[in-house]
Design a protein around this motif. Structure first.
Motif, PDB file in Angstrom:
ATOM      1  N   TYR A   1       0.822  -1.217   0.000  1.00  0.00           N
ATOM      2  CA  TYR A   1       0.000   0.000   0.000  1.00  0.00           C
ATOM      3  C   TYR A   1       0.854   1.264   0.000  1.00  0.00           C
ATOM      4  CZ  TYR A   1      -3.883  -3.143   1.061  1.00  0.00           C
ATOM      5  OH  TYR A   1      -4.820  -4.153   1.025  1.00  0.00           O
ATOM      6  N   THR A   2       1.914   1.268   0.791  1.00  0.00           N
ATOM      7  CA  THR A   2       2.770   2.447   0.891  1.00  0.00           C
ATOM      8  C   THR A   2       3.536   2.680  -0.406  1.00  0.00           C
ATOM      9  OG1 THR A   2       3.003   2.103   3.278  1.00  0.00           O
ATOM     10  CG2 THR A   2       4.618   3.539   2.218  1.00  0.00           C
ATOM     11  N   TRP A   3       4.171   1.646  -0.914  1.00  0.00           N
ATOM     12  CA  TRP A   3       4.981   1.797  -2.118  1.00  0.00           C
ATOM     13  C   TRP A   3       4.158   2.119  -3.358  1.00  0.00           C
ATOM     14  CZ3 TRP A   3       8.193  -3.229  -1.051  1.00  0.00           C
ATOM     15  CH2 TRP A   3       9.057  -3.002   0.034  1.00  0.00           C
ATOM     16  N   SER A   4       2.873   1.701  -3.361  1.00  0.00           N
ATOM     17  CA  SER A   4       2.008   1.991  -4.510  1.00  0.00           C
ATOM     18  C   SER A   4       1.205   3.275  -4.298  1.00  0.00           C
ATOM     19  CB  SER A   4       1.054   0.824  -4.756  1.00  0.00           C
ATOM     20  OG  SER A   4       0.088   0.741  -3.719  1.00  0.00           O
ATOM     21  N   LYS A   5       1.485   3.972  -3.202  1.00  0.00           N
ATOM     22  CA  LYS A   5       0.765   5.192  -2.826  1.00  0.00           C
ATOM     23  C   LYS A   5      -0.741   4.937  -2.675  1.00  0.00           C
ATOM     24  CE  LYS A   5       4.103   8.470  -4.674  1.00  0.00           C
ATOM     25  NZ  LYS A   5       5.161   7.671  -5.209  1.00  0.00           N
ATOM     26  N   GLY A   6      -1.055   3.773  -2.107  1.00  0.00           N
ATOM     27  CA  GLY A   6      -2.443   3.444  -1.794  1.00  0.00           C
ATOM     28  C   GLY A   6      -3.278   2.945  -2.949  1.00  0.00           C
ATOM     29  N   CYS A   7      -2.667   2.615  -4.069  1.00  0.00           N
ATOM     30  CA  CYS A   7      -3.492   2.165  -5.199  1.00  0.00           C
ATOM     31  C   CYS A   7      -3.452   0.655  -5.422  1.00  0.00           C
ATOM     32  CB  CYS A   7      -3.142   2.923  -6.471  1.00  0.00           C
ATOM     33  SG  CYS A   7      -1.490   2.651  -7.106  1.00  0.00           S
ATOM     34  N   ALA A   8      -2.636  -0.080  -4.692  1.00  0.00           N
ATOM     35  CA  ALA A   8      -2.536  -1.528  -4.896  1.00  0.00           C
ATOM     36  C   ALA A   8      -3.785  -2.249  -4.408  1.00  0.00           C
ATOM     37  CB  ALA A   8      -1.319  -2.079  -4.165  1.00  0.00           C
ATOM     38  N   ILE A   9      -4.093  -3.311  -5.094  1.00  0.00           N
ATOM     39  CA  ILE A   9      -5.064  -4.300  -4.633  1.00  0.00           C
ATOM     40  C   ILE A   9      -4.209  -5.448  -4.135  1.00  0.00           C
ATOM     41  CG2 ILE A   9      -6.884  -5.889  -5.333  1.00  0.00           C
ATOM     42  CD1 ILE A   9      -7.596  -3.775  -7.518  1.00  0.00           C
ATOM     43  N   PHE A  10      -4.337  -5.766  -2.854  1.00  0.00           N
ATOM     44  CA  PHE A  10      -3.395  -6.681  -2.214  1.00  0.00           C
ATOM     45  C   PHE A  10      -4.123  -7.845  -1.549  1.00  0.00           C
ATOM     46  CE2 PHE A  10      -1.068  -8.144   1.529  1.00  0.00           C
ATOM     47  CZ  PHE A  10       0.202  -8.381   1.017  1.00  0.00           C
ATOM     48  N   ALA A  11      -3.559  -9.022  -1.707  1.00  0.00           N
ATOM     49  CA  ALA A  11      -3.979 -10.195  -0.934  1.00  0.00           C
ATOM     50  C   ALA A  11      -2.724 -11.013  -0.666  1.00  0.00           C
ATOM     51  CB  ALA A  11      -5.014 -11.018  -1.680  1.00  0.00           C
ATOM     52  N   SER A  12      -2.764 -11.767   0.414  1.00  0.00           N
ATOM     53  CA  SER A  12      -1.583 -12.525   0.810  1.00  0.00           C
ATOM     54  C   SER A  12      -1.960 -13.933   1.230  1.00  0.00           C
ATOM     55  CB  SER A  12      -0.896 -11.816   1.980  1.00  0.00           C
ATOM     56  OG  SER A  12      -1.769 -11.790   3.087  1.00  0.00           O
ATOM     57  N   GLY A  13      -0.957 -14.766   1.357  1.00  0.00           N
ATOM     58  CA  GLY A  13      -1.173 -16.115   1.854  1.00  0.00           C
ATOM     59  C   GLY A  13      -1.220 -16.163   3.368  1.00  0.00           C
ATOM     60  N   SER A  14      -0.704 -15.147   4.007  1.00  0.00           N
ATOM     61  CA  SER A  14      -0.699 -15.036   5.462  1.00  0.00           C
ATOM     62  C   SER A  14      -1.538 -13.831   5.866  1.00  0.00           C
ATOM     63  CB  SER A  14       0.726 -14.813   5.977  1.00  0.00           C
ATOM     64  OG  SER A  14       1.561 -15.883   5.626  1.00  0.00           O
ATOM     65  N   PRO A  15      -2.118 -13.883   7.049  1.00  0.00           N
ATOM     66  CA  PRO A  15      -2.926 -12.723   7.460  1.00  0.00           C
ATOM     67  C   PRO A  15      -2.054 -11.508   7.785  1.00  0.00           C
ATOM     68  CG  PRO A  15      -2.812 -14.348   9.230  1.00  0.00           C
ATOM     69  CD  PRO A  15      -2.122 -14.950   8.036  1.00  0.00           C
ATOM     70  N   PHE A  16      -2.512 -10.346   7.363  1.00  0.00           N
ATOM     71  CA  PHE A  16      -1.881  -9.077   7.706  1.00  0.00           C
ATOM     72  C   PHE A  16      -2.951  -8.169   8.293  1.00  0.00           C
ATOM     73  CE2 PHE A  16       1.292 -10.402   4.548  1.00  0.00           C
ATOM     74  CZ  PHE A  16       2.466 -10.060   5.192  1.00  0.00           C
ATOM     75  N   ASP A  17      -2.552  -7.361   9.254  1.00  0.00           N
ATOM     76  CA  ASP A  17      -3.473  -6.403   9.857  1.00  0.00           C
ATOM     77  C   ASP A  17      -3.836  -5.310   8.861  1.00  0.00           C
ATOM     78  OD1 ASP A  17      -3.478  -7.706  12.335  1.00  0.00           O
ATOM     79  OD2 ASP A  17      -1.726  -6.582  13.039  1.00  0.00           O
ATOM     80  N   PRO A  18      -4.977  -4.645   9.095  1.00  0.00           N
ATOM     81  CA  PRO A  18      -5.324  -3.491   8.253  1.00  0.00           C
ATOM     82  C   PRO A  18      -4.203  -2.450   8.294  1.00  0.00           C
ATOM     83  CG  PRO A  18      -7.205  -4.155   9.559  1.00  0.00           C
ATOM     84  CD  PRO A  18      -6.019  -4.949  10.070  1.00  0.00           C
ATOM     85  N   VAL A  19      -4.130  -1.684   7.214  1.00  0.00           N
ATOM     86  CA  VAL A  19      -3.072  -0.688   7.052  1.00  0.00           C
ATOM     87  C   VAL A  19      -3.714   0.671   6.833  1.00  0.00           C
ATOM     88  CG1 VAL A  19      -1.158   0.075   5.581  1.00  0.00           C
ATOM     89  CG2 VAL A  19      -1.475  -2.361   6.054  1.00  0.00           C
ATOM     90  N   GLU A  20      -3.217   1.684   7.560  1.00  0.00           N
ATOM     91  CA  GLU A  20      -3.667   3.055   7.315  1.00  0.00           C
ATOM     92  C   GLU A  20      -2.633   3.742   6.435  1.00  0.00           C
ATOM     93  OE1 GLU A  20      -4.661   7.278   9.490  1.00  0.00           O
ATOM     94  OE2 GLU A  20      -4.466   5.488  10.729  1.00  0.00           O
ATOM     95  N   TYR A  21      -3.119   4.328   5.357  1.00  0.00           N
ATOM     96  CA  TYR A  21      -2.242   5.088   4.469  1.00  0.00           C
ATOM     97  C   TYR A  21      -2.972   6.362   4.092  1.00  0.00           C
ATOM     98  CZ  TYR A  21       0.584   6.561   0.526  1.00  0.00           C
ATOM     99  OH  TYR A  21       1.374   7.309  -0.322  1.00  0.00           O
ATOM    100  N   GLU A  22      -2.374   7.478   4.438  1.00  0.00           N
ATOM    101  CA  GLU A  22      -2.924   8.805   4.159  1.00  0.00           C
ATOM    102  C   GLU A  22      -4.406   8.910   4.548  1.00  0.00           C
ATOM    103  OE1 GLU A  22      -1.924  10.168   0.221  1.00  0.00           O
ATOM    104  OE2 GLU A  22       0.207  10.311   0.751  1.00  0.00           O
ATOM    105  N   GLY A  23      -4.699   8.445   5.753  1.00  0.00           N
ATOM    106  CA  GLY A  23      -6.040   8.580   6.307  1.00  0.00           C
ATOM    107  C   GLY A  23      -7.054   7.544   5.856  1.00  0.00           C
TER     108      GLY A  23
END
Length: 188
Positions: A104-126
């Motif tokens: 999310y950070t490196w894409s400036k909030g435009c990525a659509i992301f899914a993972s094989g492991s759980p990750f917590d929600p991410v805040e980026y620019e509000g």
């Protein structure tokens, strides 16, 4: 893709470029490629660097090699895709190709992301992004039950495609707006 568009699989393979741990899957590597990779080999010069390989719209990481989706790769991908799709599927979390926060950070909030492991929600620019977890638990339990109940003796590609389409139909606009490409587990 072939079933959805009615085009031959060979035509669709021309649009899909794969990279493994040794680089772009190309025809000059045919002798050393595993059998399942051979149909995906393209006539192209060998390329060992993911950034130089292609201009991807989707990155799918399944190699178990952590940190392969680097800042430079994600940033470049975001520069030529409005919504780059990043699926960092390797487990455990330490082997993930990148983290949700990095995507999310490196894409400036435009990525659509899914993972094989759980990750917590991410805040980026509000804005809060909820990473999806691409997990076989979405399909296999219900699919297995369906096979048992129906008495099917063979599983065909069409059955898996139907299950995948049914799962996709459960993703709501609200899910998409949060960045999810799968429905929450509690909804399936």
């Amino acid at each position: 893709m072939s079933r959805q568009t009615g085009t031959p699989i060979e035509n669709n393979r021309e649009k899909i470029w794969l990279v493994d741990s040794k680089g772009l899957i190309v025809s000059s590597r045919m002798e050393s490629l595993q059998q399942f990779k051979k149909p995906w080999a393209h006539d192209h010069e060998p390329v060992n660097n993911l950034l130089d390989a292609v201009k991807p719209t989707v990155l799918i990481g399944t190699s178990g090699v952590g940190k392969t989706f680097t800042h430079v790769v994600v940033e470049a991908m975001a520069s030529f895709n409005e919504k780059p799709v990043i699926l960092a599927l390797s487990n455990p979390t330490t082997q993930s190709e990148c983290t949700a926060e990095e995507a999310y950070t490196w894409s400036k909030g435009c990525a659509i992301f899914a993972s094989g492991s759980p990750f917590d929600p991410v805040e980026y620019e509000g804005k809060i992004f909820v990473p999806g977890q691409a997990n076989n638990a979405y399909i296999f339990p219900g699919f297995g039950l369906g096979v048992v109940i129906s008495g099917a003796i063979r599983v065909h590609d069409e059955m898996l495609l139907a299950a995948s389409q049914a799962l996709a139909q459960q993703v709501t606009r609200e899910n998409f707006d949060k960045g999810l490409i799968y429905p929450p587990f509690k909804n399936i």
